[in-house]
Scaffold this motif. Structure first.
Motif, PDB file in Angstrom:
ATOM      1  N   ARG A  61       0.815  -1.167   0.014  1.00  0.00           N
ATOM      2  CA  ARG A  61      -0.068   0.018  -0.050  1.00  0.00           C
ATOM      3  C   ARG A  61       0.962   1.109   0.095  1.00  0.00           C
ATOM      4  NH1 ARG A  61      -3.784  -1.252   4.176  1.00  0.00           N
ATOM      5  NH2 ARG A  61      -4.575  -2.724   2.654  1.00  0.00           N
ATOM      6  N   GLY A  62       0.593   2.146  -1.048  1.00  0.00           N
ATOM      7  CA  GLY A  62       1.261   3.304  -0.987  1.00  0.00           C
ATOM      8  C   GLY A  62       2.514   3.195  -1.714  1.00  0.00           C
ATOM      9  N   ARG A  63       2.932   2.285  -2.391  1.00  0.00           N
ATOM     10  CA  ARG A  63       4.254   1.950  -3.126  1.00  0.00           C
ATOM     11  C   ARG A  63       3.987   2.313  -4.696  1.00  0.00           C
ATOM     12  NH1 ARG A  63       8.320  -1.244  -0.310  1.00  0.00           N
ATOM     13  NH2 ARG A  63       7.878  -0.862   1.779  1.00  0.00           N
ATOM     14  N   ASN A  64       4.985   2.705  -5.207  1.00  0.00           N
ATOM     15  CA  ASN A  64       4.836   3.017  -6.557  1.00  0.00           C
ATOM     16  C   ASN A  64       5.043   1.892  -7.485  1.00  0.00           C
ATOM     17  OD1 ASN A  64       6.004   3.663  -9.287  1.00  0.00           O
ATOM     18  ND2 ASN A  64       5.789   5.892  -8.617  1.00  0.00           N
ATOM     19  N   LEU A  65       4.015   1.478  -8.210  1.00  0.00           N
ATOM     20  CA  LEU A  65       3.988   0.279  -8.998  1.00  0.00           C
ATOM     21  C   LEU A  65       5.057  -0.010  -9.847  1.00  0.00           C
ATOM     22  CD1 LEU A  65       2.603  -2.571  -9.556  1.00  0.00           C
ATOM     23  CD2 LEU A  65       1.322  -1.360 -11.127  1.00  0.00           C
ATOM     24  N   ASN A  66       5.440   1.192 -10.595  1.00  0.00           N
ATOM     25  CA  ASN A  66       6.518   1.066 -11.744  1.00  0.00           C
ATOM     26  C   ASN A  66       7.928   1.087 -10.933  1.00  0.00           C
ATOM     27  OD1 ASN A  66       5.199   1.642 -14.074  1.00  0.00           O
ATOM     28  ND2 ASN A  66       4.953   3.922 -13.706  1.00  0.00           N
ATOM     29  N   ASP A  67       8.060   1.719  -9.711  1.00  0.00           N
ATOM     30  CA  ASP A  67       9.277   1.214  -8.929  1.00  0.00           C
ATOM     31  C   ASP A  67       9.483  -0.213  -8.666  1.00  0.00           C
ATOM     32  OD1 ASP A  67      10.086   3.914  -9.083  1.00  0.00           O
ATOM     33  OD2 ASP A  67       9.473   4.363  -7.124  1.00  0.00           O
ATOM     34  N   LEU A  68       8.502  -0.672  -8.233  1.00  0.00           N
ATOM     35  CA  LEU A  68       8.444  -2.218  -7.856  1.00  0.00           C
ATOM     36  C   LEU A  68       8.709  -3.136  -9.144  1.00  0.00           C
ATOM     37  CD1 LEU A  68       5.163  -2.367  -5.577  1.00  0.00           C
ATOM     38  CD2 LEU A  68       7.752  -2.685  -4.981  1.00  0.00           C
ATOM     39  N   LYS A  69       8.153  -2.649 -10.275  1.00  0.00           N
ATOM     40  CA  LYS A  69       8.423  -3.521 -11.548  1.00  0.00           C
ATOM     41  C   LYS A  69       9.767  -3.499 -11.991  1.00  0.00           C
ATOM     42  CE  LYS A  69       3.819  -3.297 -13.549  1.00  0.00           C
ATOM     43  NZ  LYS A  69       3.115  -2.580 -14.751  1.00  0.00           N
ATOM     44  N   GLN A  70      10.517  -1.955 -11.537  1.00  0.00           N
ATOM     45  CA  GLN A  70      11.756  -1.976 -12.140  1.00  0.00           C
ATOM     46  C   GLN A  70      12.650  -2.734 -11.072  1.00  0.00           C
ATOM     47  OE1 GLN A  70      12.272   2.398 -11.883  1.00  0.00           O
ATOM     48  NE2 GLN A  70      11.749   2.490 -13.984  1.00  0.00           N
ATOM     49  N   LYS A  71      12.527  -2.690 -10.024  1.00  0.00           N
ATOM     50  CA  LYS A  71      13.180  -3.645  -8.770  1.00  0.00           C
ATOM     51  C   LYS A  71      13.071  -5.189  -9.153  1.00  0.00           C
ATOM     52  CE  LYS A  71      12.786  -0.398  -5.162  1.00  0.00           C
ATOM     53  NZ  LYS A  71      12.428  -0.068  -3.555  1.00  0.00           N
ATOM     54  N   ILE A  72      12.024  -5.641  -9.536  1.00  0.00           N
ATOM     55  CA  ILE A  72      11.673  -6.836  -9.914  1.00  0.00           C
ATOM     56  C   ILE A  72      12.459  -7.177 -11.064  1.00  0.00           C
ATOM     57  CG2 ILE A  72      10.049  -8.802 -10.745  1.00  0.00           C
ATOM     58  CD1 ILE A  72       7.935  -7.536  -8.806  1.00  0.00           C
ATOM     59  N   ALA A  73      12.447  -6.311 -12.089  1.00  0.00           N
ATOM     60  CA  ALA A  73      13.150  -6.547 -13.442  1.00  0.00           C
ATOM     61  C   ALA A  73      14.555  -6.742 -13.130  1.00  0.00           C
ATOM     62  CB  ALA A  73      12.964  -5.510 -14.430  1.00  0.00           C
ATOM     63  N   PHE A  74      15.119  -5.830 -12.358  1.00  0.00           N
ATOM     64  CA  PHE A  74      16.765  -5.608 -11.842  1.00  0.00           C
ATOM     65  C   PHE A  74      17.134  -7.123 -11.286  1.00  0.00           C
ATOM     66  CE2 PHE A  74      19.779  -4.920  -8.512  1.00  0.00           C
ATOM     67  CZ  PHE A  74      20.824  -4.566  -9.556  1.00  0.00           C
ATOM     68  N   LEU A  75      16.168  -7.464 -10.396  1.00  0.00           N
ATOM     69  CA  LEU A  75      16.703  -9.097  -9.879  1.00  0.00           C
ATOM     70  C   LEU A  75      16.530 -10.262 -10.658  1.00  0.00           C
ATOM     71  CD1 LEU A  75      14.538  -8.503  -6.579  1.00  0.00           C
ATOM     72  CD2 LEU A  75      16.988  -8.696  -6.428  1.00  0.00           C
ATOM     73  N   LEU A  76      15.537 -10.112 -11.701  1.00  0.00           N
ATOM     74  CA  LEU A  76      15.384 -11.363 -12.484  1.00  0.00           C
ATOM     75  C   LEU A  76      16.485 -11.178 -13.477  1.00  0.00           C
ATOM     76  CD1 LEU A  76      11.423 -10.964 -13.470  1.00  0.00           C
ATOM     77  CD2 LEU A  76      12.652 -12.857 -12.141  1.00  0.00           C
ATOM     78  N   ASN A  77      16.996  -9.901 -14.165  1.00  0.00           N
ATOM     79  CA  ASN A  77      18.226  -9.693 -15.026  1.00  0.00           C
ATOM     80  C   ASN A  77      19.356 -10.538 -14.037  1.00  0.00           C
ATOM     81  OD1 ASN A  77      16.795  -8.865 -16.995  1.00  0.00           O
ATOM     82  ND2 ASN A  77      16.909  -6.727 -16.168  1.00  0.00           N
ATOM     83  N   LYS A  78      19.345 -10.625 -13.023  1.00  0.00           N
ATOM     84  CA  LYS A  78      20.594 -11.003 -12.060  1.00  0.00           C
ATOM     85  C   LYS A  78      20.733 -12.596 -12.188  1.00  0.00           C
ATOM     86  CE  LYS A  78      21.993  -7.596  -8.960  1.00  0.00           C
ATOM     87  NZ  LYS A  78      22.433  -7.561  -7.651  1.00  0.00           N
ATOM     88  N   VAL A  79      19.503 -13.311 -12.530  1.00  0.00           N
ATOM     89  CA  VAL A  79      19.449 -14.732 -12.755  1.00  0.00           C
ATOM     90  C   VAL A  79      20.082 -14.978 -13.974  1.00  0.00           C
ATOM     91  CG1 VAL A  79      17.700 -16.655 -12.855  1.00  0.00           C
ATOM     92  CG2 VAL A  79      17.124 -14.784 -11.282  1.00  0.00           C
ATOM     93  N   PRO A  80      20.924 -16.104 -13.616  1.00  0.00           N
ATOM     94  CA  PRO A  80      21.808 -16.487 -14.740  1.00  0.00           C
ATOM     95  C   PRO A  80      20.926 -17.293 -15.942  1.00  0.00           C
ATOM     96  CG  PRO A  80      22.533 -17.793 -13.078  1.00  0.00           C
ATOM     97  CD  PRO A  80      21.688 -16.802 -12.681  1.00  0.00           C
ATOM     98  N   HIS A  81      21.283 -16.897 -17.053  1.00  0.00           N
ATOM     99  CA  HIS A  81      20.389 -17.774 -18.101  1.00  0.00           C
ATOM    100  C   HIS A  81      20.806 -19.161 -17.978  1.00  0.00           C
ATOM    101  CE1 HIS A  81      18.268 -18.427 -21.982  1.00  0.00           C
ATOM    102  NE2 HIS A  81      19.189 -19.137 -22.680  1.00  0.00           N
ATOM    103  N   ASN A  82      19.967 -20.295 -18.182  1.00  0.00           N
ATOM    104  CA  ASN A  82      20.284 -21.448 -18.271  1.00  0.00           C
ATOM    105  C   ASN A  82      19.576 -22.098 -19.475  1.00  0.00           C
ATOM    106  OD1 ASN A  82      20.747 -24.318 -18.001  1.00  0.00           O
ATOM    107  ND2 ASN A  82      20.373 -24.441 -15.786  1.00  0.00           N
ATOM    108  N   PRO A  83      20.138 -22.372 -20.838  1.00  0.00           N
ATOM    109  CA  PRO A  83      19.384 -23.016 -21.842  1.00  0.00           C
ATOM    110  C   PRO A  83      18.865 -24.250 -21.407  1.00  0.00           C
ATOM    111  CG  PRO A  83      21.726 -22.730 -22.364  1.00  0.00           C
ATOM    112  CD  PRO A  83      21.618 -22.129 -20.927  1.00  0.00           C
TER     113      PRO A  83
END
Length: 91
Positions: A61-83
């Motif tokens: 509640r009261g958090r900015n949705l775009n900021d949360l999406k950016q943080k999630i994208a940042f974390l997901l980008n740290k996950v190594p790609h495993n084909p």
């Protein structure tokens, strides 16, 4: 919560449609448990889910949705790609 308070129970009368009661009885029988145990399990798990969702909503509640999406994208980008991941486990 003390162990003694966990052992105390109360009788609650619930009115449910006949079909729901039949379905619950069938599931209890197939699981090899009493209707009471199945009902307690289902109520406990559903209540826990509701409480968890409520807690998450309260924290968001009261958090900015775009900021949360950016943080999630940042974390997901740290996950190594495993084909070699199976298709069902890919995002």
């Amino acid at each position: 919560m003390s162990e003694a308070s966990l052992l105390k129970t109360q009788v609650v009368t619930l009115r449910v449609p006949n079909e729901l009661k039949s379905r619950l009885e069938q599931q209890a029988k197939s699981q090899g448990v009493s209707l009471n145990n199945l009902a307690n399990y289902l109520l406990t798990t559903q209540l826990s889910q509701l409480e968890t969702l409520s807690g998450i909503e309260q924290r968001l509640r009261g958090r900015n949705l775009n900021d949360l999406k950016q943080k999630i994208a940042f974390l997901l980008n740290k996950v190594p790609h495993n084909p070699d991941l199976p298709e069902w486990d890919r995002l």
